[in-house]
Scaffold this active site. Structure first.
Site, PDB file in Angstrom:
ATOM      1  N   GLU A  37      43.204  51.317  47.937  1.00 11.95           N
ATOM      2  CA  GLU A  37      41.941  50.694  47.504  1.00 11.95           C
ATOM      3  C   GLU A  37      41.455  51.294  46.188  1.00 11.95           C
ATOM      4  O   GLU A  37      41.143  50.569  45.247  1.00 11.95           O
ATOM      5  CB  GLU A  37      40.860  50.865  48.578  1.00 11.95           C
ATOM      6  CG  GLU A  37      39.494  50.344  48.130  1.00 11.95           C
ATOM      7  CD  GLU A  37      38.375  50.616  49.133  1.00 11.95           C
ATOM      8  OE1 GLU A  37      38.668  51.093  50.234  1.00 11.95           O
ATOM      9  OE2 GLU A  37      37.216  50.327  48.789  1.00 11.95           O
ATOM     10  N   ASP A  55      39.136  53.126  52.192  1.00  9.69           N
ATOM     11  CA  ASP A  55      38.085  53.968  52.755  1.00  9.69           C
ATOM     12  C   ASP A  55      37.826  53.541  54.189  1.00  9.69           C
ATOM     13  O   ASP A  55      38.047  52.381  54.542  1.00  9.69           O
ATOM     14  CB  ASP A  55      36.780  53.788  51.969  1.00  9.69           C
ATOM     15  CG  ASP A  55      36.808  54.509  50.628  1.00  9.69           C
ATOM     16  OD1 ASP A  55      37.676  55.382  50.443  1.00  9.69           O
ATOM     17  OD2 ASP A  55      35.949  54.180  49.772  1.00  9.69           O
ATOM     18  N   TYR A  67      31.929  30.507  28.153  1.00  6.31           N
ATOM     19  CA  TYR A  67      31.472  30.334  26.773  1.00  6.31           C
ATOM     20  C   TYR A  67      31.924  29.005  26.191  1.00  6.31           C
ATOM     21  O   TYR A  67      31.216  28.380  25.400  1.00  6.31           O
ATOM     22  CB  TYR A  67      31.976  31.488  25.898  1.00  6.31           C
ATOM     23  CG  TYR A  67      31.148  32.744  26.071  1.00  6.31           C
ATOM     24  CD1 TYR A  67      29.769  32.694  25.893  1.00  6.31           C
ATOM     25  CD2 TYR A  67      31.736  33.944  26.408  1.00  6.31           C
ATOM     26  CE1 TYR A  67      29.002  33.835  26.055  1.00  6.31           C
ATOM     27  CE2 TYR A  67      30.978  35.090  26.570  1.00  6.31           C
ATOM     28  CZ  TYR A  67      29.609  35.033  26.390  1.00  6.31           C
ATOM     29  OH  TYR A  67      28.848  36.150  26.546  1.00  6.31           O
TER      30      TYR A  67
END
Ligand SMILES: Nc1ncnc2c1ncn2[C@@H]1O[C@H](COP(=O)(O)OP(=O)(O)OP(=O)(O)O)[C@@H](O)[C@H]1O
Ligand SMILES: [Mg+2]
Lengths: 368, 682
Positions: A197, A249, A101
């Protein structure tokens, strides 16, 4: 915090000003101004086998002003450098989004914006990091706080004492900048770090006070761990000698997260030096676990095409060449299934903290 | 009006009052295929007993069921009045519907006016006035509702001698252009009288004519009607009057019609007349009382087309027979040499030899098998192409002027092909092109949209297709576009080669007008209504070549402009970014930073890297349409090339010009390669 001092430029500020010098000196010689930016891609990294980390290669790319394809990027890079220098002078930290910005405006007499989206400015910050060999933190740019820690660690943050064993099950939110100037580790009595995770599993373990029973630090980065989490794990590892175990995972993405923690990322290879934890271990889920722990096939998920091609990519990475890893990935491809940590709940809600992890730790069943 | 000529053969033969014209043209207009003897004669009217006896194949009995005897049939035979014929066959002459009828009336009168003035060597000044007429004092309806109009056309031509006025305007098949082989708009001697008859049939009003042959002659006023039974003029009124014009003709017709703008309207017709005839000064007062002026931009008349004798290749057998019969020459060889163009006595001897006929044979005695042999011999003998000075093309400069004057664009070009021959008829094809919307329009639709386009957004695709404007002997063709060889050739041309979008089998897309003109002593139309040019290979080929040349030039222009635009855009981008980079550097360096110096240095580099001064040049700011003959390029900064000087553009000491004129060059400057004033450097 130090007062802004306009008179004594920081070393980083000097580096940023050098971007302007490049332009000025080229213009003086009627040359096309050019910035040499190290290439941030798989093609330009080396895996240092001995140190166990990814290092950046020497390949650089010229970014010049008077080339239609690069002109805008060049201009944007200079604008970002300017904004970063401003941060240095004001001694403020800011987010990637704020940089976007800050540098966005419509160019004079035109309908064109300097930036149209944040994804244009983000990579330029990384470009400047590698070009000027300044760390993101040194540039005073922070990422979103997206990590949590809980466990027998006492920190100091802005002079506040933070005892991570006394923060309930929510723990302490890891800031994105954890450099010693900002965060000090006062005391650490844990035996190891478990980097999880997923936030959901971290919550499970925190709720079950797993860290207390096994005297460890629980860390999560909610997916790919942000720099603050990685850096904090590294500091705990380095400064307090804690081994780091990574729990992800069982899918290619999980493998990749582990590899980033261990060897560093391809994109910001030059940061491996400070971020990578070459001794980190992969504790699970392994493609061998469903068999070992009797997870039924029906809690697996079929690998999609993207998973398969990603797995095949990983199998070729130099840091996955160890035999157990080749077997690990091949096994996944052979079964054609992936498993989420959550799938362990199929056996029991507390299977992860009561059975799975204890067994893993006891049997030292992990991959290196 | 060929149509009438063809169709009225029956009636003509019947109308005994008029001797059968010994017309080559008339017969020429017959079947386009090589006429067989039967074909030429089979159409001989049944009223000619001799012909019927001699040539009608007798073997063919009519349907067995018919029981009508020859006597009964004979009793049924009667003259067909011109009026009857006309009423039944209006469509052949362009009076199929009220809208087209209005156009046809204007067209016939304007064509005549232009023909007459040009033939007399006068630069034409024509005024066309179309106004709503009312039958009986009722308030006039608005033009779009009106069904009755009054068409007045005034010219500054040679005028018409008093005794010729009635037959010209009230006798079909009366004219000066029929019996000759010369390029003109009118041909058949039927146009204006047909219009007059249409007026008579629909409103009952006579044609009103004023004509004066010079300042010292009196102006004659006539009101004439056709005696449709006899095809003879009936004079309703005739007097000498005072007329404000010193010379010329005025025709006024009151007709049933409809006024509707747009395609194939009177408006379009006159606009297209102005394009192809920049030597004409045309004023058109529309039914809505608006005055449109088409000023003259070329101050000289096109060269007078010469009359020629027929070329042997184009001749049809029936015509050959007639010529053999009518000739004044005593010998066959003499006939061939005297009555045809490009036949020397040597060639004549050769033809006779090939035909195995005596060069000294009496032409009248050559018929039957001999005539056929002669016809074949002619076709197989090598004969020079006909002279082309009988054709007066519009010319590249005039086409350019016409297009430039009437059509807004950025690029104009024109090509006049060398003369060519089809079926023995010399012809010339001309093509022209106007491309773009003109700088004013372009300025209204700036390239950069006001709002940056979001992803997936696109600039409006322009689906506009090119417009084809077609001409035969300077007369605009407004109907049957798709049947016309010119239109087919435009489709056939691969415009994509020249940087113009074109979908398969379609017209090229874009703001473009394609102009095609065929000039010939005999333009072959596909039908009697003179609306589309027939598809002869030779004609198609010439049109294609002309269009390709125009296309090539357009391609050069577009490519140059594209490239220049690209460079220009690049430099603009650089200038934009330089600004940002300089500001950022100044902030980075802080303190008293020499911003201007850095900016200048960077801008210099930018200029050097984007083609520099050359870009200005290619954009047309510094030089003319290089390498493009007979072309005009218009840019916001001015006009280059052979642009005409608009009247009143000459430097005057009077007040400020009413309108900013697109070009400031004088004629001479425009002819040379113009160097418009130095443009301010960006
Ligand atoms: N405005 C005019 N000024 C002088 N002569 C004219 C004018 N209008 C017509 N004529 C003469 O009258 C003749 C007859 O005109 P008309 O329009 O009937 O036939 P045309 O022009 O010869 O052929 P077409 O039937 O093809 O128009 C012309 O050939 C011309 O000689
Ligand atoms: Mg006429």
């Amino acid at each position: 915090m130090a007062k802004p001092t306009a008179k004594k430029p920081t070393p980083v500020e000097k580096k940023l000003v050098s971007v302007a010098d490049t332009v000025i000196s080229a213009a003086g010689r009627s040359r096309d101004p050019a910035l040499s930016i190290p290439v941030r891609s798989l093609a330009n990294i080396n895996f240092n086998e001995k140190r166990g980390i990814i290092e950046m290669g020497r390949r650089k790319q010229e970014r010049t002003l008077f080339n239609v394809g690069m002109a805008k990027k060049f201009m944007q890079t200079v604008l970002v450098a300017d904004a970063l220098a401003e941060l240095q002078r004001a001694n403020l930290t800011t987010s990637l989004r704020e940089i976007y910005y800050r540098t966005k405006h419509t160019m004079k007499d035109s309908h064109e914006n300097t930036f149209d989206a944040q994804n244009e400015s983000d990579p330029l910050i990384e470009d400047l990091e590698v070009t000027l060999t300044a760390l993101r933190e040194e540039l005073h740019v922070r990422a979103e706080n997206a990590g949590s820690i809980v466990g027998p660690v006492v920190l100091t943050d802005d002079g506040d004492r933070v005892d991570c064993a006394r923060l309930g099950k929510g723990g302490y939110s890891v800031p994105s900048i954890v450099e010693p100037e900002f965060i000090q580790i006062r005391r650490c009595t844990a035996d190891f770090v478990l980097l999880v995770e997923k936030g959901t599993q971290w919550n499970r373990l925190s709720e079950d006070k797993f860290w207390r029973r096994y005297n460890c630090v629980l860390l999560t980065g909610n997916g790919q761990p942000p720099r603050g989490v990685r850096r904090l794990a590294r500091r705990l590892h380095e400064e307090h000698g804690l081994p780091v175990y990574v729990l992800v995972d069982n899918d290619p993405w999980g493998y990749y997260i582990y590899s980033v923690v261990k060897q560093g990322s391809i994109n910001l290879a030059f940061e491996s030096e400070r971020m990578a934890i070459p001794k980190a271990k992969f504790i699970g889920l392994s493609s061998a676990d469903p068999d070992t722990y009797g997870l039924p096939r029906n809690v697996g998920i079929k690998l999609n095409d993207k998973d398969v091609s990603r797995a095949k990519e990983l199998i070729n990475y130099r840091w996955f060449q160890k035999k157990p890893w080749q077997e690990e990935i091949k096994r996944m491809l052979a079964t054609g299934l992936k498993y989420e940590l959550d799938a362990l709940a199929n056996k029991d809600f507390r299977y992860l903290s009561k059975t799975y992890l204890p067994k893993k730790l006891k049997e030292r069943d992990w991959l290196d | 009006m060929r149509a009438m000529a063809k169709r009225t053969r029956k009636s003509k033969a019947a109308v005994k009052s008029k001797p059968a014209p010994k017309s080559k043209r008339e017969l020429r207009s017959k079947a386009k295929s090589k006429a067989k003897p039967e074909a030429a004669t089979a159409k001989t009217p049944a009223t000619d007993p001799k012909a019927a006896e001699a040539k009608t194949p007798d073997a063919k009995p009519a349907k067995p069921t018919t029981t009508i005897s020859a006597v009964e049939m004979g009793a049924r035979q009667r003259e067909i009045s011109v009026s009857e014929f006309f009423t039944k066959n209006r469509h052949l002459l362009g009076f199929d519907n009220p809208r087209k009828a209005l156009l046809t009336c204007v067209k016939e009168a304007v064509d005549n006016a232009l023909d007459a003035a040009e033939e007399a060597g006068i630069l034409p000044d024509v005024l066309v006035n179309v106004e709503v007429a009312v039958a009986d004092g009722a308030p006039p309806p608005p033009p779009s509702q009106a069904t009755r109009f009054r068409v007045t056309v005034i010219d500054n031509g040679p005028g018409i001698v008093r005794q010729q006025i009635p037959p010209i305007f009230a006798k079909l098949l009366y004219g000066s252009k029929f019996h000759r082989l010369r390029m003109s708009r009118g041909q058949q001697g039927i146009g204006i009288s047909a219009a007059g008859m249409y007026a008579q049939l629909t409103t009952g009003k006579p044609v009103q004519i004023i004509s004066r042959t010079g300042a010292r002659a009196a102006a004659h006023y006539f009101e004439v009607q056709i005696d449709t039974k006899k095809n003879e003029p009936r004079i309703v009124e005739n007097k000498k009057i005072d007329w404000e014009h010193q010379r010329g003709t005025q025709v006024a017709l009151e007709i049933d019609g409809r006024y509707q703008k747009g395609r194939a309207s009177v408006d379009e017709y006159l606009e297209q007349v102005a394009i192809a005839n920049p030597h004409v000064q045309l004023v058109y007062r529309t039914p809505e009382a608006e005055t449109r002026e088409y000023p003259r931009t070329i101050q000289e008349l096109p060269p007078q087309p010469k009359e020629i004798k027929p070329h042997p290749y184009g001749i049809e057998f029936g015509i050959l027979l007639r010529m053999l019969h009518d000739t004044r020459s005593r010998t066959l060889a003499g006939f061939l040499a005297a009555d045809f163009s490009r036949v020397s006595s040597a060639v004549a001897q050769q033809i006779c030899g090939t035909a195995k006929l005596s060069p000294n044979a009496k032409p009248r005695n050559v018929h039957g098998v001999d005539a056929e042999a002669l016809y074949k011999a002619i076709q197989s003998t090598k004969i020079m192409a006909p002279p082309s000075n009988c054709i007066s093309p519009i010319g590249e400069k005039a086409i350019l002027h016409g297009l430039y004057k009437q059509i807004k664009g950025d690029f104009y070009t024109a090509v006049t092909r060398p003369p060519a021959v089809y079926r023995g008829n010399p012809f010339i094809i001309e093509a022209g092109l106007a491309f773009g919307r003109g700088p004013d329009q372009a300025a209204q639709t700036p390239e950069a949209p006001a709002v940056p386009l979001a992803e997936g957004e696109q600039q409006d695709d322009d689906n506009e297709l090119a417009r084809v404007i077609r001409y035969a002997n300077r007369v605009p063709l407004l109907y049957q576009q798709s049947a016309c060889a010119t239109f087919k050739s435009v489709l056939e041309t691969t415009w994509r080669n020249y940087g113009v979008v074109q979908s398969r089998g379609a017209l090229p897309a874009g703001p473009m007008v394609v102009f095609v003109h065929m000039a010939s002593v005999w333009v072959p139309f596909t039908s009697e209504s003179k609306e589309a040019i027939a598809d002869y290979d030779e004609i198609r080929k010439e049109i294609r070549l002309a269009l390709q040349e125009c296309g090539r030039r357009l391609g050069v222009f577009l490519r140059k402009r594209e490239r220049a635009k690209g460079e220009f855009r690049r430099r603009n981008i650089f200038e934009l970014y330089i600004e940002e980079v300089v500001e950022a550097c100044a902030r980075l360096k802080g303190g008293k930073f020499p911003k201007e110096k850095l900016k200048n240095q960077l801008q210099k580099i930018a200029l050097k890297r984007t083609g520099g001064a050359k870009t200005d040049e290619i954009l047309g700011h510094e030089s003319g349409p290089e390498g493009l003959p007979h072309s005009i390029i218009v840019t916001p900064e001015g006009t280059e090339g052979e642009a005409p000087v608009p009247p009143g553009a000459e430097p005057s000491n009077g007040g400020p010009p009413e309108e900013p004129t697109p070009t400031k060059e004088t004629t001479k400057a425009a002819k040379r390669k113009s160097k418009p004033s130095k443009r301010k450097k960006r």
